[in-house]
Enzyme design. Structure first.
Site, mmCIF file in Angstrom:
data_model
loop_
_atom_site.group_PDB
_atom_site.id
_atom_site.type_symbol
_atom_site.label_atom_id
_atom_site.label_comp_id
_atom_site.label_asym_id
_atom_site.label_seq_id
_atom_site.Cartn_x
_atom_site.Cartn_y
_atom_site.Cartn_z
ATOM 1 N N GLY A 1 42.363 -13.270 0.553
ATOM 2 C CA GLY A 1 42.537 -12.099 1.405
ATOM 3 C C GLY A 1 42.563 -12.376 2.887
ATOM 4 N N GLU B 1 38.947 -18.256 -2.411
ATOM 5 C CA GLU B 1 40.154 -18.562 -3.195
ATOM 6 C C GLU B 1 41.369 -17.989 -2.468
ATOM 7 O OE1 GLU B 1 39.012 -17.137 -7.111
ATOM 8 O OE2 GLU B 1 39.620 -15.103 -6.607
ATOM 9 N N GLY C 1 45.042 -17.955 -0.914
ATOM 10 C CA GLY C 1 46.369 -18.518 -1.118
ATOM 11 C C GLY C 1 47.242 -18.323 0.110
ATOM 12 N N ARG C 2 47.358 -17.057 0.510
ATOM 13 C CA ARG C 2 48.273 -16.696 1.587
ATOM 14 C C ARG C 2 48.077 -17.524 2.854
ATOM 15 N NH1 ARG C 2 50.499 -11.590 2.018
ATOM 16 N NH2 ARG C 2 48.842 -10.840 0.650
ATOM 17 N N ARG D 1 58.695 -9.137 -0.564
ATOM 18 C CA ARG D 1 57.637 -8.433 0.169
ATOM 19 C C ARG D 1 58.127 -7.280 1.042
ATOM 20 N NH1 ARG D 1 54.588 -10.169 3.477
ATOM 21 N NH2 ARG D 1 52.661 -9.248 2.795
ATOM 22 N N TYR E 1 56.421 -3.919 -0.166
ATOM 23 C CA TYR E 1 55.312 -3.402 0.650
ATOM 24 C C TYR E 1 55.755 -2.872 2.012
ATOM 25 C CZ TYR E 1 52.701 -6.722 -2.369
ATOM 26 O OH TYR E 1 52.178 -7.447 -3.406
ATOM 27 N N CYS F 1 72.166 -4.466 -5.636
ATOM 28 C CA CYS F 1 72.546 -3.053 -5.726
ATOM 29 C C CYS F 1 71.280 -2.203 -5.671
ATOM 30 C CB CYS F 1 73.298 -2.805 -7.018
ATOM 31 S SG CYS F 1 74.701 -3.895 -7.200
ATOM 32 N N GLU F 2 70.592 -2.326 -4.582
ATOM 33 C CA GLU F 2 69.328 -1.628 -4.344
ATOM 34 C C GLU F 2 69.261 -1.413 -2.849
ATOM 35 O OE1 GLU F 2 66.555 -0.528 -5.752
ATOM 36 O OE2 GLU F 2 67.249 -0.961 -7.790
#
Ligand code: PLP
Length: 413
Positions: free
Chosen positions: A230, A272, A274-275, A310, A314, A341-342
């Site tokens: 986090g 822990e 990651g980011r 992302r 988000y 196509c979004e």
């Protein structure tokens, strides 16, 4: 302020982009190593400090190998992630297995590997015991519910599907002990992409409080607390990276106040993350296919949200550099899109950039976590290659791009 730099000169980056099939993700080994060393150094006062790198951020053995060499363990959430950790020789208690809604087969695999199993739910004590047996060391994921407020990505703890409630926590340890566990750990994950260091310090206070309560009520000694991941990264140039030394000294103060001299001392503290370990050191390198005007101005890349979800998922900001135009004025407003196509296949909306032309090399920053790994095949898009920019500036292919044969390999026709 954080400066959004490229790991190569503009000319080198353009040359690289034109020597490969784009798009691709590029990871900067030097940046990863320097950051890992700074993190370990900041927390070196902690007995057997460790960050378990969250494999889901960038599940590539070449990246995991670097993390291992820098002293990190692995945080795995599935059987394939356990195998990836094992591939680079991260084994035993250097692995945290933190999953939820876990199939028994994965508990069996994690137990066989002697990974630290971190149970997400009170009912998983039974599931684990019946399927794999109770390991010697067991950890529980704590969800503080109304006692903490979450942040945007992770959401409010009372809405979260994760962890055991405050009133279930002591019962969990008592049950696990009755079934044979002899060593215990406590985990939480209440923040995501948090840049405010005091939030992490408060998380330490929360876990120390619970560890002391567990000891007082049961005599069970928590061997380590895992503050989860986090720690955020400055996606925007206006943001500031978290000050590891500040967080460390904040945690140290609370440790001395609450834990020092108690039965829990020395209490290990681990993360822990990651980011923060790989995110800032990844770059999605693409080329401009189209520049056009509709009701808005558009830049169409050869990358799409299949390479980096992302922004669409988000609404996340990812900084964009138009290579070799770094010094030009950002006097155009563009939506920067992919080809899916979004209509949410956009890397940026109303982004101020210099005038963009077809063939320009465009680099999207901070894709080293939850970039390639969140990729998908919608619209039958092929997932891109990953390259490692080594410390000697050579570029190593660490995952080839998918082919149409790969895409069709699972079809029965
Ligand atoms: C995703 C995740 C992490 C890593 O989070 P970052 O934000 O990448 O640091 C750690 N632990 C658990 C349980 C996770 O789900």
């Amino acid at each position: 302020m954080s400066e959004k730099k490229l790991p190569l000169s503009p000319d080198e980056m353009a040359k690289l982009a034109y020597s490969k099939e784009t798009p691709f993700h590029l990871y900067d080994e030097k940046g990863i190593r320097e950051n890992a060393r700074a993190f370990n150094k900041a927390f070196s006062w902690i007995h057997e400090f460790k960050n378990y790198y969250a494999v889901k951020a960038c599940p590539n053995p070449a990246i995991l190998q670097i993390m291992k060499e820098e002293g990190f363990g692995a945080d795995c959430s599935s059987y394939p992630e356990l195998l990836l950790a094992q591939k680079v020789g991260i084994t035993g208690e250097d692995i945290m297995f933190t999953s939820n809604d876990t199939p028994s087969s994965e508990f069996i695999a994690a137990k066989k590997m002697n990974a630290v199993i971190n149970l997400d739910d009170i009912t998983h004590i039974e599931t684990l015991y019946k399927s794999a047996g109770m390991p010697e060391l067991i950890s529980f994921r704590y969800n503080p519910g109304p006692e903490r407020t979450g942040n945007a990505i992770i959401g409010n703890p009372i809405e979260a599907k994760y962890g055991v409630r405050t009133d279930q926590l002591v019962e969990c340890y008592v049950k696990a002990k009755a079934l044979g566990a002899t060593r215990f750990a406590l985990h939480t994950m209440v923040a995501s992409n948090e840049l405010d260091g005091s939030y992490i310090v408060e998380t330490a206070r929360m876990l120390f409080t619970q560890a002391l309560r567990i000891y007082e009520e049961t005599g069970i000694i928590i061997e380590f607390v895992n503050l989860g991941g986090g720690i955020g990264i400055p996606y925007r140039p206006s943001e500031q990276a978290m000050d590891f030394d500040m967080v460390s000294s904040g945690i140290k103060n609370i440790y001395e106040e609450m834990i020092k001299g108690t039965a829990l001392d020395p209490l290990r503290i681990v993360f822990e993350c990651g980011r923060m370990a790989s995110g800032p050191f990844g770059y999605l390198v693409s080329k401009v296919l189209h520049v056009t005007s509709k009701y808005k101005e558009y830049v169409g890349l050869d990358a799409s949200m299949a390479n980096l979800m992302r922004p669409a998922l988000y609404g996340s900001y990812h900084h964009i550099t138009v290579v070799n135009k770094e010094d030009e004025e950002a006097d155009h407003l563009y939506d920067v899109t992919g080809s899916l196509c979004e209509n949410n296949d956009k890397f940026a909306i109303d982004r101020a950039l210099p005038e963009v032309e077809i063939g320009d090399v465009v680099v999207i920053h901070d894709t080293g976590a939850h970039g390639h790994s969140m990729g998908f095949n919608y619209n039958s898009k092929l997932r891109s290659a990953e390259y490692l920019l080594k410390e000697d500036k050579s570029v190593q292919l660490i995952r080839r791009a998918e082919t149409i044969d790969d895409l069709f390999a699972t079809l029965n026709y």
